[in-house]
Motif scaffolding. Structure first.
Motif, short mmCIF file in Angstrom:
data_model
loop_
_atom_site.label_atom_id
_atom_site.label_comp_id
_atom_site.label_asym_id
_atom_site.label_seq_id
_atom_site.Cartn_x
_atom_site.Cartn_y
_atom_site.Cartn_z
N ARG A 110 0.84 -1.21 0.00
CA ARG A 110 0.00 0.00 0.00
C ARG A 110 0.87 1.25 0.00
NH1 ARG A 110 -3.31 -1.38 4.81
NH2 ARG A 110 -3.00 -3.59 4.46
N ALA A 111 1.97 1.21 0.75
CA ALA A 111 2.91 2.35 0.74
C ALA A 111 3.51 2.53 -0.64
CB ALA A 111 4.01 2.12 1.78
N ARG A 112 3.83 1.45 -1.32
CA ARG A 112 4.38 1.54 -2.68
C ARG A 112 3.33 2.09 -3.66
NH1 ARG A 112 8.03 2.16 -0.16
NH2 ARG A 112 9.15 0.48 0.84
N GLN A 113 2.07 1.71 -3.44
CA GLN A 113 1.00 2.26 -4.28
C GLN A 113 0.91 3.78 -4.10
OE1 GLN A 113 -2.85 0.22 -4.15
NE2 GLN A 113 -1.78 -1.62 -3.45
N ILE A 114 0.98 4.21 -2.86
CA ILE A 114 0.94 5.65 -2.58
C ILE A 114 2.10 6.35 -3.29
CG2 ILE A 114 1.15 7.42 -0.79
CD1 ILE A 114 -0.20 5.33 1.13
N ASP A 115 3.29 5.78 -3.19
CA ASP A 115 4.46 6.37 -3.83
C ASP A 115 4.26 6.49 -5.34
OD1 ASP A 115 5.65 6.45 -1.33
OD2 ASP A 115 6.91 4.68 -1.69
N ALA A 116 3.74 5.43 -5.96
CA ALA A 116 3.52 5.46 -7.41
C ALA A 116 2.45 6.49 -7.78
CB ALA A 116 3.12 4.07 -7.91
N ILE A 117 1.42 6.59 -6.98
CA ILE A 117 0.35 7.58 -7.24
C ILE A 117 0.90 9.00 -7.17
CG2 ILE A 117 -1.76 8.58 -6.25
CD1 ILE A 117 -2.57 5.61 -5.56
N VAL A 118 1.72 9.27 -6.16
CA VAL A 118 2.32 10.60 -6.02
C VAL A 118 3.21 10.90 -7.24
CG1 VAL A 118 4.00 11.93 -4.68
CG2 VAL A 118 2.12 10.75 -3.53
N LYS A 119 3.99 9.93 -7.66
CA LYS A 119 4.85 10.13 -8.83
C LYS A 119 4.02 10.37 -10.08
CE LYS A 119 8.88 9.63 -6.92
NZ LYS A 119 9.81 10.74 -6.84
N LEU A 120 2.93 9.62 -10.23
CA LEU A 120 2.03 9.85 -11.37
C LEU A 120 1.47 11.27 -11.35
CD1 LEU A 120 -0.08 6.59 -11.83
CD2 LEU A 120 1.23 7.77 -13.59
N ALA A 121 1.06 11.72 -10.19
CA ALA A 121 0.52 13.08 -10.07
C ALA A 121 1.57 14.11 -10.46
CB ALA A 121 0.04 13.33 -8.65
N SER A 122 2.83 13.82 -10.16
CA SER A 122 3.89 14.79 -10.44
C SER A 122 4.17 14.95 -11.93
CB SER A 122 5.19 14.40 -9.71
OG SER A 122 5.81 13.29 -10.33
N VAL A 123 3.71 14.02 -12.76
CA VAL A 123 3.94 14.12 -14.20
C VAL A 123 2.63 14.30 -14.98
CG1 VAL A 123 6.13 12.89 -14.20
CG2 VAL A 123 4.01 11.59 -14.48
N THR A 124 1.57 14.67 -14.27
CA THR A 124 0.28 14.91 -14.90
C THR A 124 0.38 16.08 -15.88
OG1 THR A 124 -0.95 14.05 -13.05
CG2 THR A 124 -2.11 15.61 -14.45
N SER A 125 -0.14 15.86 -17.08
CA SER A 125 -0.01 16.93 -18.08
C SER A 125 -1.30 17.24 -18.83
CB SER A 125 1.09 16.56 -19.09
OG SER A 125 0.76 15.34 -19.73
N SER A 126 -2.30 16.40 -18.73
CA SER A 126 -3.54 16.66 -19.46
C SER A 126 -4.72 16.63 -18.50
CB SER A 126 -3.74 15.60 -20.56
OG SER A 126 -4.05 14.35 -19.97
N ARG A 127 -5.84 17.09 -18.97
CA ARG A 127 -7.05 17.09 -18.15
C ARG A 127 -7.45 15.67 -17.77
NH1 ARG A 127 -11.20 21.26 -19.12
NH2 ARG A 127 -10.41 21.95 -17.17
N THR A 128 -7.34 14.73 -18.71
CA THR A 128 -7.66 13.33 -18.43
C THR A 128 -6.73 12.78 -17.37
OG1 THR A 128 -8.45 13.02 -20.69
CG2 THR A 128 -7.92 11.04 -19.46
N ASP A 129 -5.43 13.07 -17.51
CA ASP A 129 -4.45 12.64 -16.50
C ASP A 129 -4.80 13.24 -15.14
OD1 ASP A 129 -3.01 11.28 -18.44
OD2 ASP A 129 -1.44 12.81 -18.59
N ALA A 130 -5.16 14.50 -15.14
CA ALA A 130 -5.46 15.20 -13.88
C ALA A 130 -6.67 14.57 -13.18
CB ALA A 130 -5.70 16.68 -14.13
N GLU A 131 -7.69 14.23 -13.95
CA GLU A 131 -8.88 13.61 -13.36
C GLU A 131 -8.54 12.25 -12.77
OE1 GLU A 131 -11.78 13.63 -16.50
OE2 GLU A 131 -11.96 15.81 -16.45
N ARG A 132 -7.75 11.46 -13.49
CA ARG A 132 -7.34 10.15 -13.00
C ARG A 132 -6.45 10.31 -11.77
NH1 ARG A 132 -3.94 7.50 -17.06
NH2 ARG A 132 -5.39 8.69 -18.22
N SER A 133 -5.52 11.25 -11.83
CA SER A 133 -4.64 11.49 -10.69
C SER A 133 -5.43 11.92 -9.47
CB SER A 133 -3.58 12.55 -11.03
OG SER A 133 -2.62 12.02 -11.90
N ALA A 134 -6.43 12.76 -9.66
CA ALA A 134 -7.26 13.21 -8.53
C ALA A 134 -7.95 12.02 -7.87
CB ALA A 134 -8.29 14.23 -9.01
N GLN A 135 -8.44 11.09 -8.66
CA GLN A 135 -9.08 9.89 -8.10
C GLN A 135 -8.06 9.04 -7.35
OE1 GLN A 135 -10.83 8.15 -11.58
NE2 GLN A 135 -12.61 9.50 -11.54
#
Length: 121
Positions: free
Chosen positions: A28-53
């Protein structure tokens, strides 16, 4: 541009792998880390919506784990998402909560990010 795309792909793969592993505190900690990294490279509205979830899920996981540093980091990225989308009030709320946790941990590096989102204060 290509580096961001490659990073997004790799972080997405890391999240998929972490989600496929046995459900433990470490995964679960690794999932959190990956989610944070994904959020850090968000570049489109679709990415942003997925990252927010994903970030909403990560916030719940970090709270359940009692992992204050990860929770502060997730809250910062949630604040940043709201800030970028113009919802400054919500961004401020999340940034304040992140900063409060970082201050409680006396972690100056962790506090540096949310304090910048609160500069409108």
């Amino acid at each position: 541009m290509h580096a961001r795309t490659e990073a997004k792909t790799l972080y997405g793969q890391a999240l998929t792998i972490a989600q496929a592993l046995a459900d433990t505190e470490d995964t679960r900690a690794r999932q959190i880390d990956a989610i944070v990294k994904l959020a850090s490279v968000t570049s489109s509205r679709t990415d942003a919506e997925r990252s927010a979830q994903y970030l909403e899920q990560a916030q719940s996981m970090a709270r359940a784990l009692g992992d204050a540093p990860r929770r502060a980091e997730v809250l910062y990225w949630r604040a940043r998402m709201f800030y970028v989308n113009g919802d400054l009030r919500t961004a401020y709320t999340y940034a304040s909560e992140s900063l409060s946790i970082a201050d409680g941990l006396e972690d100056v590096a962790l506090a540096a990010w949310p304090v910048n989102l609160r500069s409108e204060e």
